[in-house]
Design an enzyme around this catalytic site. Structure first.
Site, PDB file in Angstrom:
ATOM      1  N   GLY A 140       0.845  -1.202   0.000  1.00 52.68           N
ATOM      2  CA  GLY A 140       0.000   0.000   0.000  1.00 52.68           C
ATOM      3  C   GLY A 140       0.873   1.242   0.000  1.00 52.68           C
ATOM      4  O   GLY A 140       0.469   2.305   0.473  1.00 52.68           O
ATOM      5  N   ARG A 168       1.409   7.980   2.214  1.00 54.62           N
ATOM      6  CA  ARG A 168       1.778   9.323   1.749  1.00 54.62           C
ATOM      7  C   ARG A 168       1.758  10.339   2.889  1.00 54.62           C
ATOM      8  O   ARG A 168       2.656  11.167   3.022  1.00 54.62           O
ATOM      9  CB  ARG A 168       0.770   9.745   0.665  1.00 54.62           C
ATOM     10  CG  ARG A 168       1.109  11.008  -0.075  1.00 54.62           C
ATOM     11  CD  ARG A 168       0.066  11.266  -1.149  1.00 54.62           C
ATOM     12  NE  ARG A 168      -1.195  11.692  -0.568  1.00 54.62           N
ATOM     13  CZ  ARG A 168      -1.499  12.947  -0.266  1.00 54.62           C
ATOM     14  NH1 ARG A 168      -0.630  13.900  -0.501  1.00 54.62           N
ATOM     15  NH2 ARG A 168      -2.666  13.258   0.270  1.00 54.62           N
ATOM     16  N   HIS A 195      -9.346   3.609  20.045  1.00 59.04           N
ATOM     17  CA  HIS A 195      -8.557   4.715  20.617  1.00 59.04           C
ATOM     18  C   HIS A 195      -8.993   5.094  22.038  1.00 59.04           C
ATOM     19  O   HIS A 195      -8.174   5.187  22.952  1.00 59.04           O
ATOM     20  CB  HIS A 195      -8.650   5.959  19.733  1.00 59.04           C
ATOM     21  CG  HIS A 195      -8.265   5.715  18.310  1.00 59.04           C
ATOM     22  ND1 HIS A 195      -7.151   4.994  17.950  1.00 59.04           N
ATOM     23  CD2 HIS A 195      -8.847   6.074  17.143  1.00 59.04           C
ATOM     24  CE1 HIS A 195      -7.064   4.938  16.627  1.00 59.04           C
ATOM     25  NE2 HIS A 195      -8.090   5.583  16.119  1.00 59.04           N
ATOM     26  N   ASP A 212     -15.436   3.103  15.204  1.00 57.90           N
ATOM     27  CA  ASP A 212     -14.289   3.784  14.600  1.00 57.90           C
ATOM     28  C   ASP A 212     -13.351   4.393  15.643  1.00 57.90           C
ATOM     29  O   ASP A 212     -12.151   4.497  15.402  1.00 57.90           O
ATOM     30  CB  ASP A 212     -14.805   4.891  13.657  1.00 57.90           C
ATOM     31  CG  ASP A 212     -13.716   5.423  12.747  1.00 57.90           C
ATOM     32  OD1 ASP A 212     -13.002   4.606  12.151  1.00 57.90           O
ATOM     33  OD2 ASP A 212     -13.572   6.666  12.642  1.00 57.90           O
ATOM     34  N   HIS A 268      -2.387   4.459  16.780  1.00 58.48           N
ATOM     35  CA  HIS A 268      -1.405   5.544  16.847  1.00 58.48           C
ATOM     36  C   HIS A 268      -1.579   6.414  18.092  1.00 58.48           C
ATOM     37  O   HIS A 268      -0.675   7.155  18.462  1.00 58.48           O
ATOM     38  CB  HIS A 268      -1.396   6.380  15.560  1.00 58.48           C
ATOM     39  CG  HIS A 268      -2.641   7.162  15.336  1.00 58.48           C
ATOM     40  ND1 HIS A 268      -3.753   6.626  14.761  1.00 58.48           N
ATOM     41  CD2 HIS A 268      -2.940   8.442  15.611  1.00 58.48           C
ATOM     42  CE1 HIS A 268      -4.685   7.549  14.687  1.00 58.48           C
ATOM     43  NE2 HIS A 268      -4.223   8.664  15.202  1.00 58.48           N
ATOM     44  N   LYS A 322     -17.572  13.982  15.466  1.00 60.25           N
ATOM     45  CA  LYS A 322     -17.108  14.759  14.313  1.00 60.25           C
ATOM     46  C   LYS A 322     -17.895  16.063  14.258  1.00 60.25           C
ATOM     47  O   LYS A 322     -18.967  16.169  14.844  1.00 60.25           O
ATOM     48  CB  LYS A 322     -17.350  13.952  13.046  1.00 60.25           C
ATOM     49  CG  LYS A 322     -16.553  12.673  13.050  1.00 60.25           C
ATOM     50  CD  LYS A 322     -16.246  12.193  11.670  1.00 60.25           C
ATOM     51  CE  LYS A 322     -15.311  11.016  11.704  1.00 60.25           C
ATOM     52  NZ  LYS A 322     -13.906  11.398  11.862  1.00 60.25           N
ATOM     53  N   GLU A 378     -13.338  16.045  16.993  1.00 59.32           N
ATOM     54  CA  GLU A 378     -12.794  16.438  15.690  1.00 59.32           C
ATOM     55  C   GLU A 378     -13.652  17.551  15.109  1.00 59.32           C
ATOM     56  O   GLU A 378     -14.871  17.540  15.278  1.00 59.32           O
ATOM     57  CB  GLU A 378     -12.792  15.248  14.739  1.00 59.32           C
ATOM     58  CG  GLU A 378     -11.872  14.123  15.169  1.00 59.32           C
ATOM     59  CD  GLU A 378     -11.987  12.927  14.230  1.00 59.32           C
ATOM     60  OE1 GLU A 378     -11.227  12.859  13.274  1.00 59.32           O
ATOM     61  OE2 GLU A 378     -12.866  12.081  14.467  1.00 59.32           O
ATOM     62  N   GLY A 407      -0.587   4.476  -1.224  1.00 61.63           N
ATOM     63  CA  GLY A 407      -1.864   4.897  -0.631  1.00 61.63           C
ATOM     64  C   GLY A 407      -1.756   6.150   0.219  1.00 61.63           C
ATOM     65  O   GLY A 407      -0.662   6.718   0.430  1.00 61.63           O
ATOM     66  N   ASP A 408      -2.905   6.530   0.750  1.00 66.69           N
ATOM     67  CA  ASP A 408      -3.032   7.768   1.513  1.00 66.69           C
ATOM     68  C   ASP A 408      -2.251   7.720   2.839  1.00 66.69           C
ATOM     69  O   ASP A 408      -1.572   8.681   3.208  1.00 66.69           O
ATOM     70  CB  ASP A 408      -4.533   7.986   1.788  1.00 66.69           C
ATOM     71  CG  ASP A 408      -4.788   9.224   2.591  1.00 66.69           C
ATOM     72  OD1 ASP A 408      -4.476  10.314   2.083  1.00 66.69           O
ATOM     73  OD2 ASP A 408      -5.271   9.114   3.742  1.00 66.69           O
TER      74      ASP A 408
HETATM   75  P1  NAP Z   1      -5.753   3.801   0.218  1.00 62.36           P
HETATM   76  O1  NAP Z   1      -5.338   5.220   0.033  1.00 62.36           O
HETATM   77  O2  NAP Z   1      -6.997   3.319  -0.449  1.00 62.36           O
HETATM   78  O3  NAP Z   1      -4.532   2.899  -0.238  1.00 62.36           O
HETATM   79  C1  NAP Z   1      -4.635   1.512  -0.390  1.00 62.36           C
HETATM   80  C2  NAP Z   1      -3.327   0.987  -0.894  1.00 62.36           C
HETATM   81  O4  NAP Z   1      -3.455  -0.420  -1.094  1.00 62.36           O
HETATM   82  C3  NAP Z   1      -2.883   1.581  -2.203  1.00 62.36           C
HETATM   83  O5  NAP Z   1      -1.482   1.775  -2.178  1.00 62.36           O
HETATM   84  C4  NAP Z   1      -3.241   0.495  -3.204  1.00 62.36           C
HETATM   85  O6  NAP Z   1      -2.386   0.618  -4.309  1.00 62.36           O
HETATM   86  C5  NAP Z   1      -2.956  -0.755  -2.377  1.00 62.36           C
HETATM   87  N1  NAP Z   1      -3.686  -1.934  -2.849  1.00 62.36           N
HETATM   88  C6  NAP Z   1      -5.016  -2.070  -3.042  1.00 62.36           C
HETATM   89  N2  NAP Z   1      -5.297  -3.316  -3.501  1.00 62.36           N
HETATM   90  C7  NAP Z   1      -4.114  -3.970  -3.579  1.00 62.36           C
HETATM   91  C8  NAP Z   1      -3.741  -5.281  -3.978  1.00 62.36           C
HETATM   92  N3  NAP Z   1      -4.627  -6.182  -4.389  1.00 62.36           N
HETATM   93  N4  NAP Z   1      -2.451  -5.610  -3.931  1.00 62.36           N
HETATM   94  C9  NAP Z   1      -1.500  -4.724  -3.515  1.00 62.36           C
HETATM   95  N5  NAP Z   1      -1.801  -3.484  -3.124  1.00 62.36           N
HETATM   96  C10 NAP Z   1      -3.088  -3.108  -3.156  1.00 62.36           C
HETATM   97  O7  NAP Z   1      -5.921   3.445   1.766  1.00 62.36           O
HETATM   98  P2  NAP Z   1      -5.198   4.131   3.008  1.00 62.36           P
HETATM   99  O8  NAP Z   1      -6.014   5.299   3.440  1.00 62.36           O
HETATM  100  O9  NAP Z   1      -3.765   4.336   2.714  1.00 62.36           O
HETATM  101  O10 NAP Z   1      -5.404   3.033   4.137  1.00 62.36           O
HETATM  102  C11 NAP Z   1      -4.634   1.850   4.210  1.00 62.36           C
HETATM  103  C12 NAP Z   1      -5.054   1.097   5.482  1.00 62.36           C
HETATM  104  O11 NAP Z   1      -4.784   1.918   6.608  1.00 62.36           O
HETATM  105  C13 NAP Z   1      -6.540   0.776   5.562  1.00 62.36           C
HETATM  106  O12 NAP Z   1      -6.705  -0.427   6.259  1.00 62.36           O
HETATM  107  C14 NAP Z   1      -7.104   1.913   6.402  1.00 62.36           C
HETATM  108  O13 NAP Z   1      -8.278   1.539   7.068  1.00 62.36           O
HETATM  109  C15 NAP Z   1      -5.971   2.115   7.362  1.00 62.36           C
HETATM  110  N6  NAP Z   1      -5.912   3.460   7.940  1.00 62.36           N
HETATM  111  C16 NAP Z   1      -5.757   4.552   7.159  1.00 62.36           C
HETATM  112  C17 NAP Z   1      -5.664   5.808   7.740  1.00 62.36           C
HETATM  113  C18 NAP Z   1      -5.440   7.036   6.901  1.00 62.36           C
HETATM  114  O14 NAP Z   1      -5.261   8.099   7.497  1.00 62.36           O
HETATM  115  N7  NAP Z   1      -5.438   6.967   5.597  1.00 62.36           N
HETATM  116  C19 NAP Z   1      -5.745   5.943   9.134  1.00 62.36           C
HETATM  117  C20 NAP Z   1      -5.892   4.788   9.915  1.00 62.36           C
HETATM  118  C21 NAP Z   1      -5.976   3.561   9.308  1.00 62.36           C
HETATM  119  P3  NAP Z   1      -2.722   0.075  -5.776  1.00 62.36           P
HETATM  120  O15 NAP Z   1      -4.081   0.558  -6.140  1.00 62.36           O
HETATM  121  O16 NAP Z   1      -1.609   0.608  -6.596  1.00 62.36           O
HETATM  122  O17 NAP Z   1      -2.669  -1.406  -5.663  1.00 62.36           O
END
Ligand code: NAP
EC number: 1.1.1.49
Length: 483
Positions: free
Chosen positions: A17, A24, A240, A235, A178, A331, A216, A20-21
């Site tokens: 990932g 990043r 948390h 959530d 976190h 929220k 929030e 992903g967000d």
């Molecule tokens: P996201 O932006 O949707 O990113 C998902 C990532 O997974 C992308 O890099 C995507 O890249 C990759 N991916 C999807 N399907 C895949 C596959 N079959 N094989 C390999 N890679 C795959 O999600 P995110 O926000 O980063 O969140 C990631 C996790 O962290 C989730 O479980 C989310 O609940 C958790 N989380 C996120 C946050 C946050 O602030 N964003 C906070 C707490 C928890 P490709 O499309 O290139 O494959």
């Protein structure tokens, strides 16, 4: 203050990932900051892995942009950024297919610490774990890092834990919350267990009540679809707020080590009384000044999911008998503000005139927007005019006491990732903790679902529904202002 950054051992960290967000915004900028601080040694490598077909140079550009956006200018030195990026690699890998895995296996080094960050949806955790094993990538000392949500109820959490356990031992699994990586949360443990001052008073005899708020300002935004299936209880509270409650309420562990701390947290969760209907207030934000309501945000006019929840919780053990814990999170609230507030009881007898006033001591531990602690003590108001009491802060600002470097603390994610590399699980959740938290949460959600309860409306920019204030008022207490 002398900087005490202790470098970790060289490592290979694979971020599934990596495009992903979360990668990043948090993981990659956090790793860069640790590199900038000198904690990441020469010989480290970070390997991005996702389906997107691109080469390492394109991914490095993505990471450079992430650093530009999420790292403060003072830490963005061009040579340091270039040196960091030179250690980054990217491999296209499909978690659900077999492409990319042999290349990843080929790339891993056997003589350094290996960690795999599952920064993907939980539906892929099992696929990743299985392939890491099948392609002989995982090793005895390898670590995996998994993100919330750990299930949406007890049965899905158990299934997730069982899937991971097929491929990894519990000692290899790092479940991130976190909130546990925040400086002040760890300071709560230092204050409680490194001073004789607080622990003797840390019980129902001297503490009137505890408030835990995570407010929030933002709404559910683009996460509406996901959030509406979840709600504030799943959530935020189950993970948390529960963790903050555990650290506040737990017995002193025998040592600051992974199992000693997690055993004590688990006991707190297992001691939680079931909640009655009168202990819960749920809300949904309404529309205001052109901003959509919760129902509009999630595009579901019939949604009964809460964007706010307040709870009165009892920890049923000797230490806390009679001291309620009030939790709330929501929220679109008045401000972004997270804190634990411990309100002590007033002295049992006042020797001063009634009009001198009397106040309870209050210890507040702020997590957001800035981190810090504040202890209010009662003193005599200076000057003539007799004995009038006033409460003043005993300031515990890290920056003032320890120098400006102390205020520049690592972000929660970067601290926790370094703990993964060090192999220290103390600030990560164990599988049984997660399951115990769901075992407490599930019947509460089931009860309101069965009754068909509708959340109460609340105005954006407020402190939640009026009933949340009443939850405390009827006990003769009041929430701290969200500011
Ligand atoms: P996201 O932006 O949707 O990113 C998902 C990532 O997974 C992308 O890099 C995507 O890249 C990759 N991916 C999807 N399907 C895949 C596959 N079959 N094989 C390999 N890679 C795959 O999600 P995110 O926000 O980063 O969140 C990631 C996790 O962290 C989730 O479980 C989310 O609940 C958790 N989380 C996120 C946050 C946050 O602030 N964003 C906070 C707490 C928890 P490709 O499309 O290139 O494959």
């Amino acid at each position: 203050m002398v900087s005490r950054v202790i470098p970790v051992d060289p490592f290979d960290l694979v971020i599934f990932g990596g495009t992903g967000d979360l990668a990043r915004r948090k993981i990659l900028p956090g790793l860069y900051r640790r590199f900038w601080a000198g904690q990441v040694p020469d010989g480290f490598r970070i390997i991005g892995a996702a389906r997107t077909d691109q080469d390492s140079d394109v991914w490095r550009d993505f990471v450079r942009e992430a650093i530009t956006e999420f790292v403060t200018e003072a830490k963005r030195e061009p040579e340091t950024i270039d040196a960091f990026l030179a250690q980054l690699h990217y491999i296209p890998v499909d978690a659900r297919g077999d492409s990319g895995w042999p290349e990843l296996a080929e790339m891993m080094r056997g003589d350094v610490t290996q960690a795999f960050y599952f920064s993907v949806g939980p539906g892929l955790f099992g696929d990743l774990a299985e392939r890491l094993q099948r392609f002989n990538i995982s090793c005895e000392d390898c670590r995996i890092v998994v993100e919330k949500p750990f299930g949406r109820d007890l049965s899905s959490a158990k299934a997730l834990n069982a899937t991971l356990a097929e491929h990894f031992d519990e000692q290899q699994i790092y479940r991130i919350d976190h909130y546990l990586g925040k400086e002040t949360v760890q300071n709560l443990m230092a204050v409680r267990f490194a001073n004789v001052l607080f622990e003797p008073l840390w019980n129902a005899q001297y503490i009137d009540h505890v408030q835990i708020t995570v407010a929030e300002e933002v709404g559910v935004g683009g996460r509406g679809g996901y959030y509406d299936k979840s709600g504030a209880m799943r959530d935020m509270v189950q993970n948390h707020l529960m963790q903050l409650l555990c650290l506040t309420a737990m017995e002193p562990p025998s040592r600051f080590g992974p199992d000693a701390v997690r055993d004590e947290k688990l006991k707190v969760i297992r001691a939680l009384d079931p909640l009655g209907q009168g202990d819960i207030v749920r809300g949904q934000y309404t529309a205001a000044s052109g901003e959509p309501s919760y129902l509009e945000d999630v595009e579901n006019p019939d949604s009964r999911t809460e964007s706010f929840i307040a709870l009165k919780v009892h920890v049923a053990n000797w230490r806390w008998n009679g001291t309620p814990f009030y939790l709330r999170t929501g929220k679109r609230m008045k401000a972004r503000n997270s804190e634990i507030v411990v309100t002590f009881k007033e002295p049992p007898h006042s020797i001063f005139d009634a009009d001198a006033g009397s106040r309870a001591n209050v210890l507040s531990i702020r997590l957001q927007p800035d981190e810090g602690m504040d202890l209010r003590v009662t003193i005599k108001e200076p000057g003539p005019g007799g004995m009038r009491l006033v409460d003043v802060p005993l300031d515990m600002s890290f920056a003032d006491a320890l120098g400006p470097e102390a205020a520049d603390v690592p972000d929660a994610y970067e601290r926790l990732i370094m703990d993964v590399i060090r192999g220290n699980q103390t600030l990560f959740m164990r599988g049984d903790e997660v399951e115990a938290a769901w075992a407490w949460t599930d019947p509460i959600i089931a009860a309101w679902t069965e009754r068909g309860d509708r959340p109460l409306p609340y105005a954006p920019g407020s402190s939640g529904p009026e009933d949340a204030l009443i939850l405390m008022h009827k006990d003769g207490r009041r929430w701290r202002e969200i500011a």
